[in-house]
Design a protein around this motif. Sequence first.
Motif, PDB file in Angstrom:
ATOM      1  N   MET A 150      -0.225 -15.307 -16.762  1.00  0.00           N
ATOM      2  CA  MET A 150      -1.011 -15.452 -17.974  1.00  0.00           C
ATOM      3  C   MET A 150      -0.298 -14.674 -19.076  1.00  0.00           C
ATOM      4  N   TYR A 151      -0.203 -15.274 -20.273  1.00  0.00           N
ATOM      5  CA  TYR A 151       0.595 -14.697 -21.341  1.00  0.00           C
ATOM      6  C   TYR A 151      -0.237 -14.440 -22.600  1.00  0.00           C
ATOM      7  N   GLY A 152       0.331 -13.645 -23.488  1.00  0.00           N
ATOM      8  CA  GLY A 152      -0.194 -13.458 -24.830  1.00  0.00           C
ATOM      9  C   GLY A 152       0.916 -12.928 -25.717  1.00  0.00           C
ATOM     10  N   PHE A 153       0.942 -13.357 -26.973  1.00  0.00           N
ATOM     11  CA  PHE A 153       1.996 -12.958 -27.903  1.00  0.00           C
ATOM     12  C   PHE A 153       1.371 -12.566 -29.227  1.00  0.00           C
ATOM     13  N   GLY A 154       1.814 -11.432 -29.803  1.00  0.00           N
ATOM     14  CA  GLY A 154       1.250 -11.020 -31.067  1.00  0.00           C
ATOM     15  C   GLY A 154       2.048  -9.921 -31.743  1.00  0.00           C
ATOM     16  N   TYR A 155       1.526  -9.477 -32.886  1.00  0.00           N
ATOM     17  CA  TYR A 155       2.200  -8.502 -33.732  1.00  0.00           C
ATOM     18  C   TYR A 155       1.330  -7.259 -33.879  1.00  0.00           C
ATOM     19  N   ALA A 156       1.936  -6.097 -33.673  1.00  0.00           N
ATOM     20  CA  ALA A 156       1.264  -4.813 -33.876  1.00  0.00           C
ATOM     21  C   ALA A 156       1.730  -4.252 -35.214  1.00  0.00           C
ATOM     22  N   GLN A 157       0.906  -4.402 -36.242  1.00  0.00           N
ATOM     23  CA  GLN A 157       1.333  -4.081 -37.599  1.00  0.00           C
ATOM     24  C   GLN A 157       1.611  -2.589 -37.786  1.00  0.00           C
ATOM     25  N   SER A 158       0.789  -1.719 -37.220  1.00  0.00           N
ATOM     26  CA  SER A 158       0.947  -0.286 -37.473  1.00  0.00           C
ATOM     27  C   SER A 158       2.237   0.282 -36.909  1.00  0.00           C
ATOM     28  N   GLY A 220     -11.786 -10.348 -22.690  1.00  0.00           N
ATOM     29  CA  GLY A 220     -10.978  -9.164 -22.444  1.00  0.00           C
ATOM     30  C   GLY A 220      -9.905  -9.050 -23.506  1.00  0.00           C
ATOM     31  N   ALA A 221      -9.852  -7.915 -24.197  1.00  0.00           N
ATOM     32  CA  ALA A 221      -8.905  -7.712 -25.291  1.00  0.00           C
ATOM     33  C   ALA A 221      -7.890  -6.646 -24.906  1.00  0.00           C
ATOM     34  N   PHE A 222      -6.638  -6.862 -25.308  1.00  0.00           N
ATOM     35  CA  PHE A 222      -5.556  -5.915 -25.046  1.00  0.00           C
ATOM     36  C   PHE A 222      -4.979  -5.457 -26.369  1.00  0.00           C
ATOM     37  N   ASP A 223      -5.143  -4.166 -26.669  1.00  0.00           N
ATOM     38  CA  ASP A 223      -4.641  -3.598 -27.913  1.00  0.00           C
ATOM     39  C   ASP A 223      -3.127  -3.456 -27.832  1.00  0.00           C
ATOM     40  N   LEU A 224      -2.405  -4.079 -28.773  1.00  0.00           N
ATOM     41  CA  LEU A 224      -0.945  -4.101 -28.715  1.00  0.00           C
ATOM     42  C   LEU A 224      -0.314  -2.769 -29.097  1.00  0.00           C
ATOM     43  N   VAL A 225      -1.057  -1.897 -29.741  1.00  0.00           N
ATOM     44  CA  VAL A 225      -0.534  -0.575 -30.087  1.00  0.00           C
ATOM     45  C   VAL A 225      -0.815   0.415 -28.970  1.00  0.00           C
ATOM     46  N   GLU A 226      -2.084   0.562 -28.601  1.00  0.00           N
ATOM     47  CA  GLU A 226      -2.472   1.508 -27.554  1.00  0.00           C
ATOM     48  C   GLU A 226      -2.144   0.993 -26.156  1.00  0.00           C
ATOM     49  N   GLU A 227      -1.960  -0.330 -26.027  1.00  0.00           N
ATOM     50  CA  GLU A 227      -1.685  -0.986 -24.748  1.00  0.00           C
ATOM     51  C   GLU A 227      -2.790  -0.672 -23.739  1.00  0.00           C
ATOM     52  N   LYS A 228      -4.036  -0.827 -24.202  1.00  0.00           N
ATOM     53  CA  LYS A 228      -5.212  -0.616 -23.372  1.00  0.00           C
ATOM     54  C   LYS A 228      -6.148  -1.814 -23.519  1.00  0.00           C
ATOM     55  N   PHE A 229      -6.943  -2.053 -22.465  1.00  0.00           N
ATOM     56  CA  PHE A 229      -7.905  -3.150 -22.460  1.00  0.00           C
ATOM     57  C   PHE A 229      -9.289  -2.656 -22.870  1.00  0.00           C
ATOM     58  N   TRP A 230     -10.062  -3.553 -23.494  1.00  0.00           N
ATOM     59  CA  TRP A 230     -11.448  -3.273 -23.817  1.00  0.00           C
ATOM     60  C   TRP A 230     -12.228  -4.587 -23.858  1.00  0.00           C
ATOM     61  N   ASP A 231     -13.552  -4.488 -23.704  1.00  0.00           N
ATOM     62  CA  ASP A 231     -14.411  -5.667 -23.617  1.00  0.00           C
ATOM     63  C   ASP A 231     -14.926  -6.087 -24.989  1.00  0.00           C
ATOM     64  N   VAL A 232     -14.993  -7.394 -25.191  1.00  0.00           N
ATOM     65  CA  VAL A 232     -15.682  -7.973 -26.345  1.00  0.00           C
ATOM     66  C   VAL A 232     -16.830  -8.808 -25.784  1.00  0.00           C
ATOM     67  N   SER A 233     -18.050  -8.394 -26.038  1.00  0.00           N
ATOM     68  CA  SER A 233     -19.219  -9.074 -25.467  1.00  0.00           C
ATOM     69  C   SER A 233     -19.544 -10.331 -26.257  1.00  0.00           C
ATOM     70  N   PRO A 234     -19.883 -11.413 -25.557  1.00  0.00           N
ATOM     71  CA  PRO A 234     -20.301 -12.648 -26.252  1.00  0.00           C
ATOM     72  C   PRO A 234     -21.748 -12.516 -26.724  1.00  0.00           C
ATOM     73  N   PRO A 235     -22.270 -13.519 -27.439  1.00  0.00           N
ATOM     74  CA  PRO A 235     -23.693 -13.494 -27.808  1.00  0.00           C
ATOM     75  C   PRO A 235     -24.574 -13.420 -26.558  1.00  0.00           C
TER      76      PRO A 235
END
Length: 357
Positions: A150-158, A220-235
């Motif tokens: 499973m992949y993901g690609f993005g930009y860490a602006q900071s 499930g979200a992966f922060d590209l700067v901190e390189e840590k996972f956190w939850d985003v709850s749906p409605p």
Amino acid sequence: MVMANLVKDVIIQILLRLSVKSLCRLKCVCKSWRLLISDPHFIRMHLNLATRNNCVNCQRWRLCLTSFSLPSVYSVGYEAYDRAVAVTIDYPLKRDFYDEVKFIGSCNGLLCVASEPGILLLINPSTREAEEIPRLGNRRPFTQSSLPYMYGFGYAQSINDYKLVKISCKGSVFVYSLKANSWREVGMFPYRILALDPGIQLNGAIHWVVSHSTDSQIIGAFDLVEEKFWDVSPPASVKNFYGIGVFGECLCILPDTDITSHNDFWIMKSYGIKESWTKVVITIPYFRMKPLGVFENHRALLEIDGKLVVYNFIDGTCTDLVIHGIPVGIEFEVETYIESLFSPYLRLALRADIRQS
């Protein structure tokens, strides 16, 4: 001297408003223009000007199409709301034996793709530049004979870095940094993988549909700067959903439609705030839908059950998007990107930023 600086500033302002194709031609005019157009600061200004307008029908927003039935990748530009033209994208690492190209994601004009011979590429469809991403050890990143990822690609602006996230079915998480041009293992995936769809980038994080065990789905979200996972709850009212996307710069979720069709989806108006989830209702029932972008005048481009349609949120009508240059009736994969001068060889400029800071 003042007049000379004024003339230069005027030239820069004119060049910033030109297309990438025109700027690539103007680089051949003289050495000073080539140096100016290739300067990382000019490239960033050129991109920032384009992203002020996030409407997909503006001058520099494009679609990218690929299909198992087609031997190439196509760039699609708009003629009008309901008409577009596709042209083949040629790039240096293109091979005729690539049976299929799969999109991983796009960011700032760079398109990350995987091809079946086991190649991961960064492509700028506008400049036709491409570079292969180094392989992770002896593993082939994408083949039918190997374990899928499973992949993901993005930009860490900071931190001014582009990152590719790769998650194995066994849960190992690897991150490729374009700035460092290397892979690192950063831990284990804390979720249960539900599908191998590429992650969605938004606000410096990659998002996937996952669950903690056999519970209802979450994001499930992966922060590209901190390189840590956190939850985003749906409605609270949504227990299952098959996909996520970005609609008008908002995170959105698409309901599970295995049994019956739906005519709604949800958008998170304030990123990370659960209470900001808002239901959006459309007049078209669908089994599978992917939001691709917004037009001006309350219109949106949606992929609905394999077709591209322009939907009008004022009167609830829709029009098929006719793409000249693509055979009618074929199944395709679609991604959006913005024209930019950013190069797949960007790590050289990224490292220069480190030395200057």
